[in-house]
Design a protein around this motif. Structure first.
Motif, PDB file in Angstrom:
ATOM      1  N   GLN A 122      31.258  46.477  57.449  1.00 46.81           N
ATOM      2  CA  GLN A 122      32.307  46.650  58.448  1.00 46.81           C
ATOM      3  C   GLN A 122      31.745  46.545  59.864  1.00 46.81           C
ATOM      4  O   GLN A 122      32.408  46.049  60.767  1.00 46.81           O
ATOM      5  CB  GLN A 122      32.979  48.019  58.256  1.00 46.81           C
ATOM      6  N   LYS A 132      40.634  36.944  55.888  1.00 52.12           N
ATOM      7  CA  LYS A 132      40.218  38.001  54.968  1.00 52.12           C
ATOM      8  C   LYS A 132      40.044  39.264  55.792  1.00 52.12           C
ATOM      9  O   LYS A 132      39.326  39.263  56.796  1.00 52.12           O
ATOM     10  CB  LYS A 132      38.918  37.646  54.259  1.00 52.12           C
ATOM     11  N   GLY A 133      40.709  40.340  55.356  1.00 52.72           N
ATOM     12  CA  GLY A 133      40.669  41.557  56.151  1.00 52.72           C
ATOM     13  C   GLY A 133      41.200  41.280  57.544  1.00 52.72           C
ATOM     14  O   GLY A 133      42.237  40.642  57.714  1.00 52.72           O
ATOM     15  N   ARG A 134      40.479  41.713  58.550  1.00 49.27           N
ATOM     16  CA  ARG A 134      40.943  41.526  59.923  1.00 49.27           C
ATOM     17  C   ARG A 134      40.390  40.251  60.562  1.00 49.27           C
ATOM     18  O   ARG A 134      40.519  40.055  61.775  1.00 49.27           O
ATOM     19  CB  ARG A 134      40.564  42.739  60.774  1.00 49.27           C
ATOM     20  N   GLU A 145      41.306  35.590  51.433  1.00 47.72           N
ATOM     21  CA  GLU A 145      42.595  35.900  50.803  1.00 47.72           C
ATOM     22  C   GLU A 145      43.341  34.618  50.450  1.00 47.72           C
ATOM     23  O   GLU A 145      44.027  34.545  49.431  1.00 47.72           O
ATOM     24  CB  GLU A 145      43.447  36.762  51.743  1.00 47.72           C
ATOM     25  N   PRO A 197      44.312  43.461  59.596  1.00 50.16           N
ATOM     26  CA  PRO A 197      44.654  42.425  58.611  1.00 50.16           C
ATOM     27  C   PRO A 197      46.003  41.762  58.889  1.00 50.16           C
ATOM     28  O   PRO A 197      46.175  40.571  58.626  1.00 50.16           O
ATOM     29  CB  PRO A 197      44.667  43.195  57.285  1.00 50.16           C
ATOM     30  N   VAL A 221      36.473  43.531  52.365  1.00 49.77           N
ATOM     31  CA  VAL A 221      37.793  43.469  51.742  1.00 49.77           C
ATOM     32  C   VAL A 221      38.700  44.519  52.375  1.00 49.77           C
ATOM     33  O   VAL A 221      38.254  45.608  52.731  1.00 49.77           O
ATOM     34  CB  VAL A 221      37.683  43.712  50.225  1.00 49.77           C
ATOM     35  N   ALA A 222      39.971  44.181  52.533  1.00 48.02           N
ATOM     36  CA  ALA A 222      40.957  45.136  53.043  1.00 48.02           C
ATOM     37  C   ALA A 222      42.266  44.911  52.301  1.00 48.02           C
ATOM     38  O   ALA A 222      42.553  43.791  51.867  1.00 48.02           O
ATOM     39  CB  ALA A 222      41.156  44.956  54.546  1.00 48.02           C
TER      40      ALA A 222
END
Length: 291
Positions: free
Chosen positions: A18, A128-130, A115, A93, A161-162
């Motif tokens: 992160q 993907k995620g933010r 994603e 995200p 991953v989020a």
């Protein structure tokens, strides 16, 4: 004890992923491949992004752009063998998806990178995620495309991953045309009073129509927005029907539009041929909100 240690190590790995500086997410050229940096990694922030992508900086900032790391790659000194990579931190995200959604359409080619990714001869875009990632080719060479795909997958593996944003489920999945959902942060349908919103296409009774949901948070916010939208519709179209919290108008460019004010939401259907189609889809939109 071993289980606790394992969980702590996993948590540390997640935190490291992160907190990795954005510029460190740019992959190094593969050793022995002949690829090298053509332009060394650089960083941009909201106040100077226009220096790099002047034409799209406003769009990025609309989605709460936080920062970008970019680099260009070349194989040897062959100017036909080049590509660039932009990795953008969009803060959430939802904003990463939103920016990605503004660059996609149902007819594009898609791939399972991050994603979701759009893939063409000249670019790859995914989120993907933010994070929103764009990779642009300098030519149509197949070797460039292959290297871009390798790079895209390498970047995606490093991104944390989020969960998918819950807002994306506010429009029903049933009959929704794949890859048609778009998230706007403001100004959807050209309405300055509209805050964030969602639009998608649906196939209903063999008819493809548009649907929208304005993400107003209270009736105090949604009612003035609905009233302003109704006035705008009547100015640019022919009124077909109107009652409290409901309006139907025939417009020159978007066809028929049915809009409803429901609790603190504004929902609508547009581009339909039969009123029954609009009524059916509007009822489904409201039912999906679960309120």
């Amino acid at each position: 004890m071993k289980r606790i240690l394992f969980l702590l190590l996993a948590l540390c790995a997640l935190c490291a992923a992160q907190e990795m500086p954005l510029i460190d997410r740019l992959p190094l050229p593969a050793s022995g491949s002949g690829w090298r940096f053509d332009i060394e990694p650089q960083s941009y922030l909201p106040d100077n992004l226009f220096e790099y992508i002047n034409g799209e900086a406003e769009l990025y900032n609309d989605y709460h752009f936080a920062g970008m790391a970019t680099a260009a790659y070349i194989r040897g000194d062959d100017m036909n063998m080049t590509y660039s990579v932009d990795i953008s931190d969009m803060g959430t995200p939802l904003d990463a998806f939103g920016l990605y959604s503004r660059h996609r359409s149902p007819e594009l080619e898609y791939a399972a990178i991050g994603e979701e990714a759009t893939v063409s001869e000249l670019n790859i875009r995914f989120f993907k995620g933010r994070y929103f990632v764009q990779i642009n080719a300098g030519s149509f060479e197949e070797a460039v495309r292959e290297e871009m795909l390798r790079t895209a997958n390498a970047i995606a593996e490093t991104l944390p991953v989020a969960p998918m944003p819950r807002e994306l489920a506010l429009l029903p999945q049933e009959n929704q045309l794949p890859h048609s959902l778009v998230y706007y942060t403001r100004g959807m349908l050209g309405q300055s009073l509209f805050p964030a919103g969602l639009m998608a296409k649906f196939v209903v009774a063999s008819d493809t129509v548009g649907a929208f949901l304005v993400l107003t948070s209270s009736a105090g916010e949604s009612l003035p927005a609905f009233q302003g939208f109704s006035a705008s519709l009547k100015e640019r179209g022919s009124l077909l029907a109107e009652s409290p919290g409901r309006i139907e108008v025939e417009t020159p460019y978007q066809g028929r539009i049915l809009a409803l004010h429901h609790l603190h939401w504004i929902v609508g259907v547009m581009g339909y041929k039969e009123r029954e189609t609009a009524e059916r889809l509007a009822a489904g939109l409201i039912a999906n909100l679960g309120e």
